[in-house]
Design a protein around this motif. Structure first.
Motif, PDB file in Angstrom:
ATOM      1  N   LEU A  96       0.815  -1.207   0.000  1.00 10.96           N
ATOM      2  CA  LEU A  96       0.000   0.000   0.000  1.00 10.96           C
ATOM      3  C   LEU A  96       0.849   1.258   0.000  1.00 10.96           C
ATOM      4  O   LEU A  96       1.882   1.322   0.669  1.00 10.96           O
ATOM      5  N   LYS A  97       0.384   2.260  -0.703  1.00 15.02           N
ATOM      6  CA  LYS A  97       0.991   3.590  -0.650  1.00 15.02           C
ATOM      7  C   LYS A  97       0.278   4.314   0.488  1.00 15.02           C
ATOM      8  O   LYS A  97      -0.871   4.753   0.342  1.00 15.02           O
ATOM      9  N   MET A  98       0.938   4.391   1.646  1.00 13.05           N
ATOM     10  CA  MET A  98       0.318   4.976   2.830  1.00 13.05           C
ATOM     11  C   MET A  98       0.664   6.455   2.938  1.00 13.05           C
ATOM     12  O   MET A  98       1.793   6.864   2.712  1.00 13.05           O
ATOM     13  N   GLU A  99      -0.347   7.228   3.300  1.00  8.90           N
ATOM     14  CA  GLU A  99      -0.250   8.683   3.401  1.00  8.90           C
ATOM     15  C   GLU A  99       0.151   9.089   4.813  1.00  8.90           C
ATOM     16  O   GLU A  99      -0.354   8.531   5.798  1.00  8.90           O
ATOM     17  N   LYS A 106       0.775   6.594   9.520  1.00  7.03           N
ATOM     18  CA  LYS A 106       0.619   6.346   8.088  1.00  7.03           C
ATOM     19  C   LYS A 106      -0.783   5.779   7.921  1.00  7.03           C
ATOM     20  O   LYS A 106      -1.220   4.919   8.695  1.00  7.03           O
ATOM     21  N   TYR A 108      -4.081   4.481   5.219  1.00  2.00           N
ATOM     22  CA  TYR A 108      -4.535   3.998   3.913  1.00  2.00           C
ATOM     23  C   TYR A 108      -6.009   3.629   4.018  1.00  2.00           C
ATOM     24  O   TYR A 108      -6.415   2.949   4.960  1.00  2.00           O
ATOM     25  N   ARG A 109      -6.807   4.090   3.053  1.00  5.25           N
ATOM     26  CA  ARG A 109      -8.239   3.756   3.014  1.00  5.25           C
ATOM     27  C   ARG A 109      -8.392   2.424   2.279  1.00  5.25           C
ATOM     28  O   ARG A 109      -8.119   2.333   1.093  1.00  5.25           O
ATOM     29  N   LEU A 110      -8.792   1.363   3.016  1.00  9.70           N
ATOM     30  CA  LEU A 110      -8.990   0.044   2.421  1.00  9.70           C
ATOM     31  C   LEU A 110     -10.171   0.063   1.458  1.00  9.70           C
ATOM     32  O   LEU A 110     -11.099   0.859   1.620  1.00  9.70           O
ATOM     33  N   SER A 111     -10.158  -0.820   0.482  1.00  6.94           N
ATOM     34  CA  SER A 111     -11.212  -0.850  -0.537  1.00  6.94           C
ATOM     35  C   SER A 111     -12.518  -1.437  -0.021  1.00  6.94           C
ATOM     36  O   SER A 111     -13.553  -1.272  -0.649  1.00  6.94           O
ATOM     37  N   ASP A 170       4.676  10.301   2.337  1.00  8.11           N
ATOM     38  CA  ASP A 170       3.947   9.098   1.946  1.00  8.11           C
ATOM     39  C   ASP A 170       4.964   7.999   1.652  1.00  8.11           C
ATOM     40  O   ASP A 170       6.082   8.273   1.208  1.00  8.11           O
ATOM     41  N   GLU A 172       5.524   3.490   0.682  1.00  8.35           N
ATOM     42  CA  GLU A 172       4.978   2.184   0.321  1.00  8.35           C
ATOM     43  C   GLU A 172       5.289   1.193   1.452  1.00  8.35           C
ATOM     44  O   GLU A 172       6.436   1.081   1.883  1.00  8.35           O
TER      45      GLU A 172
END
Length: 180
Positions: A96-99, A106, A108-111, A170, A172
């Motif tokens: 994931l590319k975490m913000e 960090k 990340y919005r999961l799908s 950000d 990975e």
């Protein structure tokens, strides 16, 4: 085209069990080992349990352990014993590319949403892996007090070097099942 026959059993007043294809699938799934492979007695394994050059236990998945990789740095986390952590584990491996958010996490919005059992931890610790809401994956790299509620997914065992590896922007991050 072949017409599929619909299986339908109803519950009678006598207390008979309802049977459905979903129940049959659930029963089949519960016969799997923790790593998702069908369990067996080992009777079909070669004598001594090993074949020359092959070590069957070498890459066995460790039940509640995951590996978190950031660049060349690797960290081991222990997943919590809850529905959210089990659902997260089922998604692995993930890269994931975490913000970077607030200079301490960090994100990340999961799908898809995961089960939620949010509570206020009072203090978030460096290395906490949490779920914010139903789909916000958060890896914390600083310790601080909080008024927010999170669902605990797990925790990095030794977070020394985590903040440095994650950096200030950000990044990975790869999450995968830990193997022996």
């Amino acid at each position: 085209m072949t017409k599929m026959k619909k299986m339908h059993f109803s519950r009678k007043a006598s207390g008979t069990i309802i049977f459905s294809p979903a129940l049959a699938l659930l029963l089949c799934m519960t016969s799997c080992d923790a790593d998702g492979t069908a369990g067996h007695s080992g009777a079909d394994a070669p004598h001594g349990g090993m074949v020359a050059g092959h070590h069957p236990q070498k890459n066995k998945v460790m039940n509640n352990m995951i590996k978190i990789t950031v660049g060349s740095a690797t960290f081991t986390a222990t997943l919590s014993d809850n529905a959210a952590a089990a659902a997260f584990r089922a998604l692995l491996p993930l890269t994931l590319k975490m913000e970077d958010v607030n200079g301490n996490e960090k994100f990340y919005r999961l799908s898809r949403p995961l089960p939620v059992a949010a509570a206020n931890p009072g203090t978030v610790r460096e290395g906490d892996l949490m779920l914010w809401g139903a789909g916000g994956l958060v890896l914390f790299y600083k310790t601080f007090s909080t008024s927010y509620s999170y669902t605990r997914l797990g925790r990095v065992g030794n977070a020394a070097g985590l903040a440095k590896a994650l950096g200030s922007g950000d990044v990975e991050v790869t999450f995968e099942l830990k193997r022996e």
